[in-house]
Design a protein around this motif. Structure first.
Motif, PDB file in Angstrom:
ATOM      1  N   TYR A   1       1.090  -1.363   0.178  1.00  0.00           N
ATOM      2  CA  TYR A   1      -0.118  -0.176  -0.137  1.00  0.00           C
ATOM      3  C   TYR A   1       1.032   1.401  -0.139  1.00  0.00           C
ATOM      4  O   TYR A   1       2.023   1.237   0.104  1.00  0.00           O
ATOM      5  CB  TYR A   1      -0.884   0.089   1.232  1.00  0.00           C
ATOM      6  CG  TYR A   1      -0.308  -0.178   2.384  1.00  0.00           C
ATOM      7  CD1 TYR A   1       0.261   0.915   3.394  1.00  0.00           C
ATOM      8  CD2 TYR A   1       0.185  -1.355   3.235  1.00  0.00           C
ATOM      9  CE1 TYR A   1       0.680   0.973   4.572  1.00  0.00           C
ATOM     10  CE2 TYR A   1       0.662  -1.429   4.242  1.00  0.00           C
ATOM     11  CZ  TYR A   1       0.978  -0.468   5.090  1.00  0.00           C
ATOM     12  OH  TYR A   1       1.675  -0.376   6.370  1.00  0.00           O
TER      13      TYR A   1
ATOM     14  N   SER B   1      -4.983  -4.202  -4.797  1.00  0.00           N
ATOM     15  CA  SER B   1      -4.026  -5.463  -3.974  1.00  0.00           C
ATOM     16  C   SER B   1      -4.928  -6.088  -3.096  1.00  0.00           C
ATOM     17  O   SER B   1      -6.007  -5.575  -2.607  1.00  0.00           O
ATOM     18  CB  SER B   1      -2.667  -5.225  -3.525  1.00  0.00           C
ATOM     19  OG  SER B   1      -2.943  -4.190  -2.428  1.00  0.00           O
TER      20      SER B   1
ATOM     21  N   ASN C   1      -7.386  -2.125  -1.387  1.00  0.00           N
ATOM     22  CA  ASN C   1      -7.555  -3.617  -0.888  1.00  0.00           C
ATOM     23  C   ASN C   1      -8.680  -3.856   0.034  1.00  0.00           C
ATOM     24  O   ASN C   1      -9.212  -3.427   0.856  1.00  0.00           O
ATOM     25  CB  ASN C   1      -6.333  -3.855   0.266  1.00  0.00           C
ATOM     26  CG  ASN C   1      -6.118  -5.343   0.688  1.00  0.00           C
ATOM     27  OD1 ASN C   1      -7.080  -5.818   0.694  1.00  0.00           O
ATOM     28  ND2 ASN C   1      -4.963  -5.678   0.940  1.00  0.00           N
TER      29      ASN C   1
END
Length: 166
Positions: free
Chosen positions: A86, A108, A128
């Motif tokens: 991140y 992700s 995410n």
């Protein structure tokens, strides 16, 4: 305009609520650790599926999907990789791709931690979606929905599926 349903880390687990919450979506994106081809096939039967494989995914899923996936959705360039980190803590395996050609949206999974952050340095939104499956340490299972309209990413919502380990 595209309505996107995003999930990660199903680890082979199917929840019928995936279909309910993604019914109005135009596409489903899975950020890896799908777990089984059955889960991938069931998602693809609902809506067009874009996905990457994760570290627990076997050869069959690695043949179906790539490790890293860069594509355009509407006017937004998207980069997806299961293990990606991140902002400020990108995984070394993706860092070069991010800095040489930053996407507008980086997705992700892997951490099982829901995170939505803007990277000011790259002018990139990172998402995410957390973990939608039951394997792992997470307390609450999550999905994310959002809209991409032309070059704008908007109306992002987090859906909590609860923490029950069914």
């Amino acid at each position: 305009m595209k309505r996107i349903g995003l999930l990660s880390d199903t680890h082979g687990f199917w929840d019928d609520r995936y279909a309910k919450y993604f019914a109005e979506c135009d596409e489903i994106w899975h950020a890896g650790d799908i777990g089984t081809t059955e889960v991938a096939d069931r998602l693809a039967a609902l809506k067009p599926l874009r996905a990457v494989y994760g570290n627990i995914d076997g050869g069959d899923l690695r043949q179906m999907f790539s490790e890293k996936y860069r594509f355009r959705c509407e006017g937004v360039e998207v980069l997806m990789k299961h293990i990606g980190g991140y902002p400020g803590h990108y995984d070394p395996s993706i860092r070069r791709s991010l800095y040489e050609r930053p996407p507008q949206l980086f997705i992700s999974g892997h951490s099982h931690i829901l995170k939505v952050m803007y990277d000011d340095a790259l002018h990139c939104l990172h998402i995410n979606p957390g973990a939608a499956g039951i394997s792992g340490f997470h307390k609450v299972r999550t999905l994310v929905r959002f809209i991409i309209e032309e070059t704008e990413i908007k109306d992002l919502e987090v859906i909590e599926l609860g923490g029950e380990k069914l």
